[in-house]
Motif scaffolding. Structure first.
Motif, PDB file in Angstrom:
ATOM      1  N   ALA B  57       6.651 -73.668 -51.513  1.00  0.00           N
ATOM      2  CA  ALA B  57       6.230 -72.269 -51.508  1.00  0.00           C
ATOM      3  C   ALA B  57       7.194 -71.417 -52.331  1.00  0.00           C
ATOM      4  O   ALA B  57       6.773 -70.534 -53.088  1.00  0.00           O
ATOM      5  N   PRO B 290      -2.827 -67.984 -54.980  1.00  0.00           N
ATOM      6  CA  PRO B 290      -1.907 -68.723 -54.119  1.00  0.00           C
ATOM      7  C   PRO B 290      -0.434 -68.368 -54.324  1.00  0.00           C
ATOM      8  O   PRO B 290       0.341 -68.439 -53.372  1.00  0.00           O
ATOM      9  N   ALA B 293       0.318 -65.355 -52.331  1.00  0.00           N
ATOM     10  CA  ALA B 293       0.263 -65.769 -50.929  1.00  0.00           C
ATOM     11  C   ALA B 293       1.533 -66.523 -50.552  1.00  0.00           C
ATOM     12  O   ALA B 293       2.078 -66.327 -49.456  1.00  0.00           O
ATOM     13  N   ALA B 294       2.012 -67.379 -51.455  1.00  0.00           N
ATOM     14  CA  ALA B 294       3.245 -68.125 -51.187  1.00  0.00           C
ATOM     15  C   ALA B 294       4.411 -67.162 -51.032  1.00  0.00           C
ATOM     16  O   ALA B 294       5.233 -67.304 -50.113  1.00  0.00           O
ATOM     17  N   ALA B 297       4.174 -65.626 -47.675  1.00  0.00           N
ATOM     18  CA  ALA B 297       4.566 -66.544 -46.601  1.00  0.00           C
ATOM     19  C   ALA B 297       6.084 -66.652 -46.517  1.00  0.00           C
ATOM     20  O   ALA B 297       6.664 -66.671 -45.428  1.00  0.00           O
TER      21      ALA B 297
END
Lengths: 281, 323
Positions: B57, B290, B293-294, B297
């Protein structure tokens, strides 16, 4: 000890009763609603029965869409059962080693495990999905099972418990008698650690059973869904097919009752396990 | 938290090296080999499921996908983006609003829940409580209800037209709206409180049980009232359990996802960025982004770690000194 005055007992009892109502009323609603058909679910008073046919209602849930619900339930059992057994064994071995063997890097390992306890599971679920889909593991049973077998909290608990419950002298005695390390672990340590192991198993079982985010992210094939994910997929279609509201309620009832019975039965054991963990923490 | 066994272990390790060095060395290699056999299976999976995804991530969050060719339809390739994804996430008002919402939620819901759990634990453990087993089971039962199901359940109890609660209130002349913009956050807080109070109560009871009964007896004989015993003896003694429940509640709150996700179709004010987790999820699967989003996170994990470490520091300081 003199019994407390009546006034105290009345206040205590009424406070506890009010709290019990708060916790039980939604469960009661679920029980009542699981006996209703679609029209009655929306048309009758929620806290009372209307023409109850519980067996018919629940058979409809089980039969819908070629029994997909049964498959979801079986998946949930597979994920939670297998995952919790593996997590318990891995945690027991790691916790035992961390407690009983002074090996280099032990403190580092333990710190990493503790940090693992503090990293929220759902913050990991997305990265885990990216990684697993790069490895071709996404949308398989393994995508949910593999992460379920890892429990840093279990290692933490097992370490604390093993440190207190497995005496060094016993290990030395077993070694002098010529027992190998694996046999000492399997025959002695695991037995002495049983209360902690039950606690880890239960925690992990409930944790996997309740986990929603990980399967939601990982799975797209509805045949692999655990029951929670299946139920929310029903509510997603319920706008077009209102009978699914009824099936969701019935399905929720069916999935919740066994776990509630299990928790009620195991509560006593669970509590003793918790004492061991928090007492020594 | 783990300082006790930790120190004991270290002392033992030193003790083992004592009088006969050669034998001790042999013991140490044997120990290390056995320990490796026990720890490695867990560590391998831990690396796969905790460290590798975090690393991945982190890597992803520092890159972006670029397309070459006419109209950007050509080949995709990854380029280093520095902190651009983080800047993007932190410049997103909805993401920040989600964080603020979750922090507000936690600041209200966690103390409320822990006070309620403590009160119930003390009431159940007080000598004047009857039917302890029944009440304990009743309070603990909701813990067996998964978050999704609890939310579906309470959803039905919130929605006007179906909810018997709204119906009862209507007949009494109150107008209840559980799902309006202003109330829905507290309706979510209610679901979480309902689920976890009993569990926290059980942890606290477990610690209360470990307090020797003579201590209460002595206090009673000295003329302390039930309230004084609770305030000055029981609450200080269950402090470690209170810390534990506090940390787990903080972590749980930051991950808030299933509850708002399930209530979304029912309440228009719950949007796809209602909590940080929900935002990251929709960024990844709806926004097809993504890398951002990573980054989100990673930010979420960082904030969770910082808050729980901070809380342990703050709440644990005195307990540590006493020991």
């Amino acid at each position: 000890m003199t019994p407390p005055p009546l006034r105290h007992r009345i206040i205590t009892a009424s406070l506890l009763t009010v709290a019990a109502l708060y916790f039980l009323v939604p469960v009661y609603w679920l029980v009542v609603s699981a006996t209703k058909n679609s029209a009655d679910l929306f048309g009758t008073f929620g806290f009372w029965f209307a023409d109850p046919h519980p067996v018919d209602r629940l058979t409809e849930v089980l039969a819908y869409d070629h029994g997909i619900y049964v498959r979801w339930l079986a998946n949930s059992l597979l994920y939670a059962g297998t995952g919790a057994v593996c997590a318990t064994l891995l945690s027991a071995a790691a916790g035992y080693a961390l407690a009983k063997f002074p090996f280099p890097g032990r403190d580092a390992v333990f710190t990493v495990v503790l940090a693992g306890v503090l990293v929220p599971g759902t913050a990991l679920a997305l990265p885990l999905y990216f990684l697993f889909s790069a490895m071709g593991l996404a949308d398989t049973y393994g995508a949910v099972l593999i992460p379920s077998a890892v429990s840093p909290f279990g290692v933490y608990l097992c370490r604390i418990y093993a440190a207190a419950a497995v005496p060094d002298s016993l290990l030395e005695a077993a070694r002098i008698d010529g027992a190998g390390e694996a046999r000492i672990f399997g025959g002695l340590a695991l037995r002495l650690m049983t209360p902690a192991l039950v606690t880890v198993f239960l925690f992990q079982f409930v944790h996997i059973w309740n986990n929603y985010f990980l399967p939601l992210v990982m799975l797209s094939d509805s045949g692999l869904y655990p029951v929670q994910l299946g139920l929310t997929s029903w509510t997603g279609y319920a706008d077009r097919q209102p009978v699914l509201y009824q099936y969701t309620v019935g399905g929720a009832f069916l999935s919740v009752v066994p776990l509630m019975v299990l928790m009620t039965v195991l509560q006593r054991y669970w509590r003793t396990g918790l004492t061991d963990g928090s007492l020594k923490a | 938290m783990p300082s006790g066994p930790e120190q004991a272990g270290r002392k033992r390790a030193r003790g083992a090296g004592g009088s006969r060095p050669r034998r001790a060395r042999r013991t140490r290699t044997r120990d290390a080999r056995a320990a490796a056999g026990f720890v490695l299976p867990f560590l391998a999976l831990f690396c796969l499921c905790f460290l590798a995804p975090l690393g991945y991530a982190l890597h992803q969050s520092l890159h972006r996908t670029e397309r070459t060719g006419p109209l950007g339809l050509g080949r995709e390739h990854e380029t280093f983006a520095g902190l651009a994804n983080y800047a993007h996430a932190l410049a997103d008002d909805r993401f920040l609003a989600g964080f603020g919402r979750v922090l507000l939620f936690g600041a209200v819901q966690i103390p409320l829940m822990i006070v309620l759990a403590t009160a119930l634990a003390l009431l159940l453990e007080s000598a004047s409580a009857r039917g302890v087993a029944f009440f304990r089971t009743a309070f603990f039962l909701p813990y067996g209800v998964p978050g999704v199901i609890a939310s579906i359940l309470w959803g039905f109890l919130y929605v006007p037209g179906i909810s018997p609660l709204v119906k009862i209130a209507d007949s009494l002349g109150w107008h209840l709206d559980f799902l309006s913009r202003g109330t829905v956050l507290w309706s979510l807080a209610n679901i979480v409180t309902w689920q976890f109070t009993g569990y926290n109560m059980l942890v606290l009871i477990a610690q209360l049980k470990s307090v020797p009964g003579e201590l209460y007896e002595a206090a009673r004989i000295d003329g302390a009232s039930a309230w004084q015993v609770a305030r000055h003896i029981k609450i200080p003694l269950i402090r470690p359990a209170l810390q534990l429940t506090g940390v787990f509640s903080i972590i749980g709150t930051l991950q808030l996802f299933a509850e708002p996700m399930v209530l979304r179709p029912l309440a228009s004010s719950v949007d796809s960025g209602y909590t940080p987790n929900l935002h990251a999820y929709s960024e990844a699967f709806v926004g097809n982004n993504p890398q951002v989003a990573a980054a989100e996170a990673v930010l979420l994990a960082l904030v969770a770690c910082a808050l729980s470490f901070g809380f342990l520091r703050l709440a644990g300081g005195h307990a540590g000194e006493r020991r």
